[in-house]
Structure formats: C-alpha cells, structure tokens
Design a protein around this motif. Structure first.
Motif, PDB file in Angstrom:
ATOM      1  N   SER A 201       0.812  -1.208   0.000  1.00  0.00           N
ATOM      2  CA  SER A 201       0.000   0.000   0.000  1.00  0.00           C
ATOM      3  C   SER A 201       0.850   1.264   0.000  1.00  0.00           C
ATOM      4  O   SER A 201       0.783   2.060  -0.926  1.00  0.00           O
ATOM      5  N   ASN A 202       1.682   1.405   0.993  1.00  0.00           N
ATOM      6  CA  ASN A 202       2.377   2.690   1.126  1.00  0.00           C
ATOM      7  C   ASN A 202       3.500   2.859   0.118  1.00  0.00           C
ATOM      8  O   ASN A 202       4.030   1.902  -0.433  1.00  0.00           O
ATOM      9  N   ARG A 203       3.831   4.108  -0.100  1.00  0.00           N
ATOM     10  CA  ARG A 203       4.791   4.481  -1.129  1.00  0.00           C
ATOM     11  C   ARG A 203       6.152   3.819  -0.957  1.00  0.00           C
ATOM     12  O   ARG A 203       6.698   3.205  -1.877  1.00  0.00           O
ATOM     13  N   ALA A 204       6.680   3.972   0.253  1.00  0.00           N
ATOM     14  CA  ALA A 204       8.034   3.481   0.505  1.00  0.00           C
ATOM     15  C   ALA A 204       8.145   2.009   0.115  1.00  0.00           C
ATOM     16  O   ALA A 204       9.113   1.586  -0.519  1.00  0.00           O
ATOM     17  N   ALA A 205       7.149   1.244   0.481  1.00  0.00           N
ATOM     18  CA  ALA A 205       7.199  -0.189   0.195  1.00  0.00           C
ATOM     19  C   ALA A 205       7.201  -0.431  -1.310  1.00  0.00           C
ATOM     20  O   ALA A 205       7.999  -1.217  -1.820  1.00  0.00           O
ATOM     21  N   ARG A 206       6.330   0.270  -1.997  1.00  0.00           N
ATOM     22  CA  ARG A 206       6.291   0.109  -3.457  1.00  0.00           C
ATOM     23  C   ARG A 206       7.640   0.469  -4.076  1.00  0.00           C
ATOM     24  O   ARG A 206       8.148  -0.242  -4.943  1.00  0.00           O
ATOM     25  N   ALA A 207       8.204   1.564  -3.601  1.00  0.00           N
ATOM     26  CA  ALA A 207       9.497   2.003  -4.130  1.00  0.00           C
ATOM     27  C   ALA A 207      10.549   0.926  -3.903  1.00  0.00           C
ATOM     28  O   ALA A 207      11.312   0.579  -4.806  1.00  0.00           O
TER      29      ALA A 207
END
Lengths: 231, 231
Positions: free
Chosen positions: B32-38
């Motif tokens: 979900s969160n940005r950091a994880a996707r990045a």
DNA sequence: TGACAATGACTGACTAGTCAGTCATAAATT
DNA sequence: AATTTATGACTGACTAGTCAGTCATTGTCA
C-alpha cells in the motif's frame, strides 16, 4: 568527394611513430617482401588487440583504439579479420596455440613425480601468473559464457589436455607410492586449483594483499606429497 | 514508433511474470504505502539487472533490457540509481551484503573441525556453486579490473573475512591435531581453491565435462585431514 | 638497366545504427 | 489542487564496419 590535396604525410612515418623507431618487437629485418610485412602487421594487430581486450573486455574495446595501438588504420584490421567477434576468437587461438605446443613438448619423465610437478609449477609461475598470459586466462573466464566457441576451444586445447596430463602424473605418483590419496586421480583439478586461484588473485587482489604464489604452491605440494625432506 | 496503444499491461504483472505469480520475493502485501512500493521496484530492478549483467557483462548490457525485464520504464531506473556504473556497484553491494551477514552468523564451533568445514562446504555447494550467486562471483572476476571499487568491496567484505575465518578454522584444526600441514594456515586460499574452481568450472565447462563438485570437495578434504574413517 | 604498368595492402572519412541519459508529460498519491 | 512518482520519446555522443581512392612494391618489357 574526399578533399585531401596533400594526403596524409607518409603512412610509414605514422607506423614508425606508433610503434618505435625500430620495427616491431622480435623480428628486426626491414621486412622487404610484402607477405612478411603483412604478417608483421597482423602480429601487431593481435598484440594490440590482446592488450585492449584484457584491459577493457570485449564489448568495451574500440577497434579504433586497437588500430591506433597497432599503428594501423582501422580498415587494415578488416583485411585480416572478418569482424570484431571473429577477431577476438582468432586472437585467443593465436595466443593459445604456442602454449599448447609447449604442453605437448613435455620433458621426458625422469626424476620423482614431485620434481616433475614442481618444475611444471615453476614454469607456470614464471610464464603465466602475473603475466599477460595470466590476464588472458582471466579474460577467457570473463568472456567465455558470451563466446562459447572460445570456451570450447580453450577447453579442448588447454583444459582437457592439462587435466589429462595431470591425471597421468598423479597416477604415476600413486603407482610409485609418492601420493597417498588415490582419489586425487579423479580430480586433477585439485592439483591445479591453487595455481588458478593465484592467477585470479594476482589480477584482482594483489594490490590489497600480495600473494606469494610460489610459496603457496610449495605448501600445496607438501599437502599432496607429504612434507618435503629437508633436501 | 512502438505501436502499443494499450500500454504495457500492468507493471506489476510483468514483474510477477519475471519472478513468480505472487509479487516480489519475500513481501506479499499489496504494498500500500509508497516506501514499500518504491523498495519493491528497486528490488525488481536489482534482480533484473543482475540477470542481465551476468548474461552479458557490464558493457554489453542495455538499460532498456533491464527496464523491460523489471517491468519498469527506463526513466524509473534513474530514480533509484545515478547511472549505469553506480547501479552496477550498488547492485553488487546489495547482493553481497546478505551473504556477509550469513558469514558473520557462523554456527558455534562444536564438533570436529572437519565436520565444521564439511558443513560449510555443503552450504557453499548448495547456495553458490551452480546458482546465480556463483555466476555473480564469476561476474566479479570478470569485471573486477574495470571496477576497482567493486573488487575492493568484494575483497573487504567477502574475501578477507572468508580467508580470516578459514585461517582460524585451520589453526584450530592444527591445534587439535586434525590437520598435519602447519603451513596451511598461511594459505587458506588452498582450502578454498577447489570450491572456487568448481564455481568457474560450472559456468564455463559444465557442458563439456560435468564436475561432481561435492565429491571433489570431499576428496580435497581427505587430502587435508587424511582419509575419512568409514563412518 | 631503366621506364612503365599492374597489383593489392593500406588508408580514413563516412554511414548506419546503437544506447546512456534527459525531460516534458502523465499518472498516482496526498 | 498540489506534489510526488513514473513514463517513454527523444537526443547526442559514440562506434562497428565500408569503400573509393592512394601509393609502395613487384613484375614486365625494351
């Protein structure tokens, strides 16, 4: 189309500049006939190409650089080689062949097996480890997967013969009672491994931790043959 | 130019293809969160880059290919890495670090030294020889001279520690009387050499002459520790 | 022997193609 | 709506390979 009234000085002058006042390396004759000159050119190209390929790898090497180093125009390269790839392949062959010749001219098996192998190791040390030839080995390891024909050739001409020769030597050593470990004959790679590691070590880590290859090989032979009698 | 009206499916789908039906390797959440996707993107890029670099070498690898394999646009790579060179360097670090972590978490020295080393060799066999990690070793050997920083890093983080660890083990073996050859402690490289050779052999010559690395390592240990008692 | 012709080794400017890196635009997230 | 993240078309630098032209060497003939 080409707007060159004065032309390019003299080609021979350019050549002399690029290499040295005196021609080429070994041969010194002024190389009168055409064929000899051509062979000399080819040798210069091979020499230059090896330097460049070793320094930069296949893909990153520019033919312009090889040409300049060889003191030759780029087009000349294509008089001797079909393209960059086959130049690389032929280059390896050209450099390897004399090594194979030497391998075949093995000295008559006199003296103990240990002495034989020690002499062999000494030779390897002098001629391969820390020399251009050692770098060539690393180059083959590096480019092998992208040049199956090179890897094939190297395996056929050098590795398989080397392994076979070592195996014969090991079997002799076992028969004579010099070598305990009978299974060693199944893996001559073990005998050669430290030497190969030394080659790689020299070109990768020597600056960090210099390796006394000679001494290491001695220890390795002690391991195989047992501690060496003091004389 | 590229006639792709529908766009490239979904990036995540492409990624999934490259690795497995489920997203990425460890994390499974829909991120979900940005950091994880990045982080996931970055991991995909690293993974793809390793495949390509191993297959083609540094110079011949195209960033377009890495991007496609990672299911990402080329520009995205530049959100994570400064340029091709530093990507290569960081890639090696990224892949090596977990290995170092494992090395540091060595099991408590119980049992004979031979058993310890044998366990170690078994692990090496399973995790390095004939795996992507083994190819990475070959890649480092291949590109090391052109990437001193990579060679330095590898030496510092892996080689010097590995050598030190092996030396400690050898010294222990000597103290306990398991190892005869005292000089071996001066060249732990000898202990490791056949394993390294096995790595290189697998990627260069396995097709010509398959090598039973496990058996070879066993023979080598017999050489060092003496023939193994039958049980 | 000297003059002239034929040869082909050699040259390097040029072409066609490649690819690392950029950036205006679009999508997603806040 | 503002901001962050992602995209991929585009650019400019670079290079493998080509080829029309040059000229030293070799061969031929008077």
């Amino acid at each position: 189309m080409t707007k060159k009234p004065t032309k390019v000085a003299t080609p021979s002058a350019a050549l002399a500049n690029a290499t040295a006042p005196a021609p080429a390396s070994s041969e010194e004759a002024p190389t009168s006939n055409r064929a000899a000159r051509a062979a000399e050119r080819r040798a210069a190209i091979v020499e230059a190409a090896m330097e460049e390929f070793i320094a930069r790898g296949f893909a990153a090497t520019r033919l312009d650089d090889i040409a300049r180093r060889a003191g030759v125009a780029k087009g000349t390269i294509y008089l001797h080689f079909k393209d960059k790839e086959s130049m690389f392949e032929e280059l390896v062959r050209t450099v390897i062949v004399p090594v194979v010749a030497k391998l075949n001219a093995l000295p008559p098996p006199t003296g103990s097996v240990r002495d034989l192998i020690e002499a062999f190791a000494g030779n390897f040390l002098k001629e391969v480890i820390g020399t251009r030839r050692g770098d060539l080995v690393r180059l083959i390891v590096a480019e092998g997967p992208r040049f199956p024909s090179v890897a094939d050739f190297y395996y056929r001409e050098v590795v398989s013969r080397g392994i076979a020769g070592m195996r014969a030597l090991i079997e002799l050593g076992i028969a004579r009672g010099e070598i305990r470990e009978k299974d060693l004959a199944r893996y001559p790679q073990i005998l050669v491994a430290p030497a190969m590691i030394a080659v790689i070590w020299q070109s990768l880590f020597a600056r960090h931790a210099p390796l006394d290859a000679q001494d290491m090989l001695r220890v390795h032979l002690d391991l195989i043959f047992g501690e060496r009698r003091t004389t």
